[in-house]
Design an enzyme around this catalytic site. Structure first.
Site, PDB file in Angstrom:
ATOM      1  N   GLU A 149       1.230  -0.973   0.230  1.00  0.00           N
ATOM      2  CA  GLU A 149       0.081  -0.280   0.035  1.00  0.00           C
ATOM      3  C   GLU A 149       0.697   1.467   0.118  1.00  0.00           C
ATOM      4  O   GLU A 149       1.800   1.353   0.645  1.00  0.00           O
ATOM      5  CB  GLU A 149      -1.052  -0.080   1.429  1.00  0.00           C
ATOM      6  CG  GLU A 149      -1.622   1.117   1.006  1.00  0.00           C
ATOM      7  CD  GLU A 149      -2.952   1.943   0.450  1.00  0.00           C
ATOM      8  OE1 GLU A 149      -3.171   0.615  -0.193  1.00  0.00           O
ATOM      9  OE2 GLU A 149      -2.092   2.557  -0.384  1.00  0.00           O
TER      10      GLU A 149
ATOM     11  N   CYS B 299     -12.157   3.834   1.620  1.00  0.00           N
ATOM     12  CA  CYS B 299     -13.674   4.054   2.481  1.00  0.00           C
ATOM     13  C   CYS B 299     -13.508   4.694   3.658  1.00  0.00           C
ATOM     14  O   CYS B 299     -14.044   5.386   4.373  1.00  0.00           O
ATOM     15  CB  CYS B 299     -14.423   2.847   2.603  1.00  0.00           C
ATOM     16  SG  CYS B 299     -15.036   2.493   3.789  1.00  0.00           S
TER      17      CYS B 299
ATOM     18  N   CYS C 240     -17.236   6.591   3.144  1.00  0.00           N
ATOM     19  CA  CYS C 240     -17.111   6.684   3.716  1.00  0.00           C
ATOM     20  C   CYS C 240     -17.245   7.033   5.695  1.00  0.00           C
ATOM     21  O   CYS C 240     -18.200   7.416   5.928  1.00  0.00           O
ATOM     22  CB  CYS C 240     -18.210   4.774   4.099  1.00  0.00           C
ATOM     23  SG  CYS C 240     -17.201   3.253   2.751  1.00  0.00           S
TER      24      CYS C 240
ATOM     25  N   LYS D 215     -16.779  10.866   5.818  1.00  0.00           N
ATOM     26  CA  LYS D 215     -18.275  11.561   5.191  1.00  0.00           C
ATOM     27  C   LYS D 215     -19.341  11.616   6.190  1.00  0.00           C
ATOM     28  O   LYS D 215     -19.497  12.287   6.202  1.00  0.00           O
ATOM     29  CB  LYS D 215     -18.650  10.986   4.031  1.00  0.00           C
ATOM     30  CG  LYS D 215     -19.508  11.115   3.617  1.00  0.00           C
ATOM     31  CD  LYS D 215     -21.147  10.159   3.651  1.00  0.00           C
ATOM     32  CE  LYS D 215     -20.924   8.904   3.922  1.00  0.00           C
ATOM     33  NZ  LYS D 215     -21.131   7.982   2.578  1.00  0.00           N
TER      34      LYS D 215
ATOM     35  N   TYR E 288     -23.566   9.764  -5.487  1.00  0.00           N
ATOM     36  CA  TYR E 288     -24.004   9.241  -4.402  1.00  0.00           C
ATOM     37  C   TYR E 288     -23.037  10.885  -3.746  1.00  0.00           C
ATOM     38  O   TYR E 288     -23.898  11.537  -2.665  1.00  0.00           O
ATOM     39  CB  TYR E 288     -23.327   8.065  -4.159  1.00  0.00           C
ATOM     40  CG  TYR E 288     -23.906   6.948  -3.882  1.00  0.00           C
ATOM     41  CD1 TYR E 288     -23.814   6.600  -2.395  1.00  0.00           C
ATOM     42  CD2 TYR E 288     -23.870   5.979  -5.502  1.00  0.00           C
ATOM     43  CE1 TYR E 288     -24.769   4.683  -2.920  1.00  0.00           C
ATOM     44  CE2 TYR E 288     -24.345   4.771  -5.403  1.00  0.00           C
ATOM     45  CZ  TYR E 288     -25.176   4.358  -3.872  1.00  0.00           C
ATOM     46  OH  TYR E 288     -25.213   3.448  -3.959  1.00  0.00           O
TER      47      TYR E 288
ATOM     48  N   GLU F 180     -24.519  13.910  -1.492  1.00  0.00           N
ATOM     49  CA  GLU F 180     -24.595  13.135   0.474  1.00  0.00           C
ATOM     50  C   GLU F 180     -23.119  14.987   0.564  1.00  0.00           C
ATOM     51  O   GLU F 180     -23.598  15.244   1.836  1.00  0.00           O
ATOM     52  CB  GLU F 180     -22.926  12.294   0.960  1.00  0.00           C
ATOM     53  CG  GLU F 180     -23.607  11.328   0.268  1.00  0.00           C
ATOM     54  CD  GLU F 180     -23.276  10.470   0.105  1.00  0.00           C
ATOM     55  OE1 GLU F 180     -22.113   9.747   0.176  1.00  0.00           O
ATOM     56  OE2 GLU F 180     -24.145   8.679   0.252  1.00  0.00           O
TER      57      GLU F 180
ATOM     58  N   HIS G 166     -43.443   0.363  17.993  1.00  0.00           N
ATOM     59  CA  HIS G 166     -44.504   1.016  17.572  1.00  0.00           C
ATOM     60  C   HIS G 166     -43.318   1.960  18.946  1.00  0.00           C
ATOM     61  O   HIS G 166     -43.437   1.947  20.389  1.00  0.00           O
ATOM     62  CB  HIS G 166     -45.491   1.318  18.878  1.00  0.00           C
ATOM     63  CG  HIS G 166     -46.854   2.159  18.244  1.00  0.00           C
ATOM     64  ND1 HIS G 166     -47.144   2.630  17.258  1.00  0.00           N
ATOM     65  CD2 HIS G 166     -47.200   3.045  19.383  1.00  0.00           C
ATOM     66  CE1 HIS G 166     -47.874   4.221  17.218  1.00  0.00           C
ATOM     67  NE2 HIS G 166     -47.426   3.738  18.133  1.00  0.00           N
TER      68      HIS G 166
ATOM     69  N   GLU H 156     -41.310   0.904  11.205  1.00  0.00           N
ATOM     70  CA  GLU H 156     -43.641   0.511  11.605  1.00  0.00           C
ATOM     71  C   GLU H 156     -44.374   0.136  10.108  1.00  0.00           C
ATOM     72  O   GLU H 156     -45.057   0.008  10.303  1.00  0.00           O
ATOM     73  CB  GLU H 156     -44.298   0.244  13.071  1.00  0.00           C
ATOM     74  CG  GLU H 156     -45.137   1.913  12.969  1.00  0.00           C
ATOM     75  CD  GLU H 156     -45.841   2.002  14.432  1.00  0.00           C
ATOM     76  OE1 GLU H 156     -46.053   0.987  15.107  1.00  0.00           O
ATOM     77  OE2 GLU H 156     -45.620   2.663  15.193  1.00  0.00           O
TER      78      GLU H 156
HETATM   79  P1  NDP Z   1     -21.842   8.072  -8.785  1.00  0.00           P
HETATM   80  O1  NDP Z   1     -21.002   7.107 -10.139  1.00  0.00           O
HETATM   81  O2  NDP Z   1     -22.683   7.661  -8.147  1.00  0.00           O
HETATM   82  O3  NDP Z   1     -22.568   9.482 -10.393  1.00  0.00           O
HETATM   83  C1  NDP Z   1     -21.347   9.970 -10.737  1.00  0.00           C
HETATM   84  C2  NDP Z   1     -22.958  11.774 -11.313  1.00  0.00           C
HETATM   85  O4  NDP Z   1     -21.959  12.632 -12.165  1.00  0.00           O
HETATM   86  C3  NDP Z   1     -23.741  11.555 -12.255  1.00  0.00           C
HETATM   87  O5  NDP Z   1     -24.253  11.999 -11.907  1.00  0.00           O
HETATM   88  C4  NDP Z   1     -23.475  11.509 -13.567  1.00  0.00           C
HETATM   89  O6  NDP Z   1     -23.930  11.963 -14.136  1.00  0.00           O
HETATM   90  C5  NDP Z   1     -22.100  13.029 -12.923  1.00  0.00           C
HETATM   91  N1  NDP Z   1     -21.318  12.718 -14.542  1.00  0.00           N
HETATM   92  C6  NDP Z   1     -20.544  11.816 -15.116  1.00  0.00           C
HETATM   93  N2  NDP Z   1     -19.469  12.236 -15.919  1.00  0.00           N
HETATM   94  C7  NDP Z   1     -20.317  13.447 -15.448  1.00  0.00           C
HETATM   95  C8  NDP Z   1     -19.854  14.708 -16.429  1.00  0.00           C
HETATM   96  N3  NDP Z   1     -18.386  14.667 -17.390  1.00  0.00           N
HETATM   97  N4  NDP Z   1     -20.557  15.804 -16.185  1.00  0.00           N
HETATM   98  C9  NDP Z   1     -21.157  15.990 -15.638  1.00  0.00           C
HETATM   99  N5  NDP Z   1     -21.584  14.726 -14.714  1.00  0.00           N
HETATM  100  C10 NDP Z   1     -21.072  13.474 -14.699  1.00  0.00           C
HETATM  101  O7  NDP Z   1     -20.582   8.952  -8.752  1.00  0.00           O
HETATM  102  P2  NDP Z   1     -19.810   9.452  -7.485  1.00  0.00           P
HETATM  103  O8  NDP Z   1     -18.777  10.255  -7.971  1.00  0.00           O
HETATM  104  O9  NDP Z   1     -21.055  10.039  -6.733  1.00  0.00           O
HETATM  105  O10 NDP Z   1     -19.128   8.202  -6.629  1.00  0.00           O
HETATM  106  C11 NDP Z   1     -18.501   7.335  -6.867  1.00  0.00           C
HETATM  107  C12 NDP Z   1     -19.263   6.178  -6.341  1.00  0.00           C
HETATM  108  O11 NDP Z   1     -18.744   5.788  -5.207  1.00  0.00           O
HETATM  109  C13 NDP Z   1     -20.419   5.136  -6.389  1.00  0.00           C
HETATM  110  O12 NDP Z   1     -21.072   5.014  -7.164  1.00  0.00           O
HETATM  111  C14 NDP Z   1     -20.478   4.611  -5.284  1.00  0.00           C
HETATM  112  O13 NDP Z   1     -20.590   4.017  -5.919  1.00  0.00           O
HETATM  113  C15 NDP Z   1     -19.700   4.879  -4.808  1.00  0.00           C
HETATM  114  N6  NDP Z   1     -20.137   5.512  -2.896  1.00  0.00           N
HETATM  115  C16 NDP Z   1     -21.088   4.774  -2.033  1.00  0.00           C
HETATM  116  C17 NDP Z   1     -21.472   5.675  -0.855  1.00  0.00           C
HETATM  117  C18 NDP Z   1     -22.242   5.636  -0.554  1.00  0.00           C
HETATM  118  O14 NDP Z   1     -22.267   3.819  -0.379  1.00  0.00           O
HETATM  119  N7  NDP Z   1     -23.135   5.983   0.409  1.00  0.00           N
HETATM  120  C19 NDP Z   1     -21.232   7.209  -0.862  1.00  0.00           C
HETATM  121  C20 NDP Z   1     -20.327   8.023  -1.938  1.00  0.00           C
HETATM  122  C21 NDP Z   1     -19.619   7.054  -2.390  1.00  0.00           C
HETATM  123  P3  NDP Z   1     -25.254  11.395 -15.094  1.00  0.00           P
HETATM  124  O15 NDP Z   1     -26.485  10.016 -14.266  1.00  0.00           O
HETATM  125  O16 NDP Z   1     -25.772  11.622 -16.013  1.00  0.00           O
HETATM  126  O17 NDP Z   1     -23.970   9.765 -15.612  1.00  0.00           O
END
Ligand code: NDP
Length: 450
Positions: A35, A43, A48, A51, A177, A181, A435, A440
């Protein structure tokens, strides 16, 4: 028989890699893990865990307000960013130590360097070359910054956890996501937050009813939502970052954060020298047992880009360890993986969206409920909760549960078990509610809405 330095060499000590390494060592394998950055991966360090701490921190603004309706007078509430940031960092450092101890105790050798594949069974790391019978690539992913003039002025989630100064005004680009968030985190901690998303409605892939509902709730909390908005450029004007959009509108902020997805971290690993193929999107293709095209090289987690979720990477890592060193043939079942988005209020979800379910099940029955959480009956806060259950009319099985409301993740985790176990709507109806809880409501929905 040719001997190797290790039975398993793991590249990347994130959630998936660490679990695979520990478990493999537990089965008696000689394991090393390399690493270059931080133990625990995204994470623990920039994902995670910090955050969620920020989400807790950001909710206090409402809690202080609501407390008054419950008779509390706490004086003027004030927020100090360095305190939250540094307490968070201390906790992350503690967790780094916990990860170190877990690996040590399991007998895994930790190599604090970047590893490079130099041959099918050869790794160059920290100035030496070692050999391994099996190699596991668990290098995760890295934020994508889309190309637009001034994108070098934008930060990603990586930097958001360590800001020197908390911004008064922030623009978040993206609608997944991380964007929703962080919109909640920044707004809750007192910034004027705007989220710009390129599509019609954010959170593509989630249930449409929930997406509309959460847009209303987030909007009502004061986050500016700009949909069908494409960033054109960002430029510095004194203290301001001037953001121009393709529709001609403009916004001045102190901070721009892009949250536009994460790309598999597969570059510069020497994959070609080991003969490992990589897809055009950077993801490493693997079979159902996480084997790459090279039989003894495996890959798991974000770098294979199936579901970028920590618990999924951990489950994949455990499969690899079991299969290699415990004579099993395991793979992860990707159906009905529950997930939560820690926007405010939270989203929790398991199973297909209503749109996808309807396409598959013509007899789908949709149960839906929206209500004011009990806590807010006396605070005057307008926040509402939404819950949905999707039931296959053919066999009465509950196939999905979606929720937007406080602790949605905590509630949906339990429903995930029920749905995985094949519970029917009759089973839900026969379950006595607790309750008074919001949960529920999931066992009290009597009439389908659609
Ligand atoms: P996501 O894939 O969730 O979302 C990416 C967003 O960016 C989408 O809305 C997408 O739009 C938009 N996008 C992509 N490319 C462009 C671009 N070139 N210009 C403008 N907008 C763009 O990615 P995140 O970065 O939010 O998170 C990464 C991953 O990390 C998530 O998919 C998730 O799996 C994981 N994660 C999980 C969490 C949890 O479990 N609570 C918390 C945070 C992250 P469109 O929809 O139109 O493609």
């Amino acid at each position: 028989m040719r001997d190797f330095d290790y039975d398993l060499f793991v590249i990347g000590a994130g959630s998936g890699g660490v679990r695979a390494a520990r478990m493999a060592a537990g089965f008696g394998a000689r394991v090393a893990i390399a690493e270059e950055r931080y133990l625990g991966g995204t994470c623990v360090n920039v994902g995670c865990v910090p955050k969620k701490l920020f989400v807790y921190g950001s909710h206090f603004a409402e809690d202080f307000d609501d407390a008054r309706s419950y008779g509390w007078h706490a004086g003027d509430a004030g927020f100090d960013w360095p305190t939250l940031r540094d307490n968070k960092t201390r906790e992350i450092e503690r967790l780094n130590g916990v990860y170190h101890a877990l690996l040590d105790d399991a007998g895994v050798e930790i190599v604090a360097h970047r590893a490079l594949l130099t041959g099918p069974r050869e790794v160059s790391v920290g100035g030496r070359t070692v050999t391994a019978r099996n190699i596991l690539i668990a290098t995760g992913s890295w934020p994508i910054v889309p190309p637009f003039p001034g994108n070098e002025l934008a930060i990603t989630s990586n930097e958001a956890f360590y800001l020197d100064e908390f911004p008064d005004r922030v623009l978040i680009i993206g609608g997944g996501y991380i964007a929703v968030e962080f919109a909640g985190i920044f707004a809750g901690l007192g910034a004027e937050a705007t989220l710009a998303y390129r599509g019609e409605l954010f959170l593509r892939g989630f249930d449409a009813g929930i997406r509309r509902f959460v847009a209303e709730e987030i909007g009502a909390k004061g986050v500016g939502l700009k949909f069908e908005t494409h960033i054109e450029s960002v430029s510095r004007r004194g203290r301001n970052l001037q953001c121009r959009f393709q529709d001609g509108s403009q916004l001045d902020v102190d901070l721009v954060m892009v949250a536009t997805g994460r790309a598999p971290a597969s570059a510069d690993l020497g994959l070609a020298s080991a003969g490992v193929l990589v897809g055009t999107d950077g993801a490493i293709p693997v079979d159902r047992y996480y084997r790459t095209n090279v039989a003894h090289i495996f890959a798991i987690g974000d770098v294979i880009d199936r579901l970028q979720l920590t618990p999924v990477a951990i489950a994949e890592g455990m499969c690899v360890a079991h299969n290699l060193f415990n004579g099993e043939c395991r793979s992860v079942d990707y159906a009905n993986v529950p997930t939560a988005i820690f926007c405010q209020p939270n989203i929790g979800t398991v199973g297909p969206t209503e749109e996808a379910a309807r396409a598959q099940h013509p007899t789908l029955a949709v149960y839906e409920s929206t209500f004011k959480p009990m806590k807010h009956t006396i605070t005057g806060r307008a926040e509402r909760t939404m819950m949905k259950l999707l039931v296959n009319g053919d066999d009465d099985r509950v196939i999905a549960a979606h929720m937007c409301g406080p602790e949605a993740g905590e509630i949906i985790q339990g429903l995930g078990v029920a749905i995985k176990a094949g519970a029917t709507k009759a089973d839900f109806d026969a379950t006595i509610g607790i309750h008074p809880t919001a949960a529920e409501e999931f066992v009290a929905m009597r009439e389908p809405r659609r």
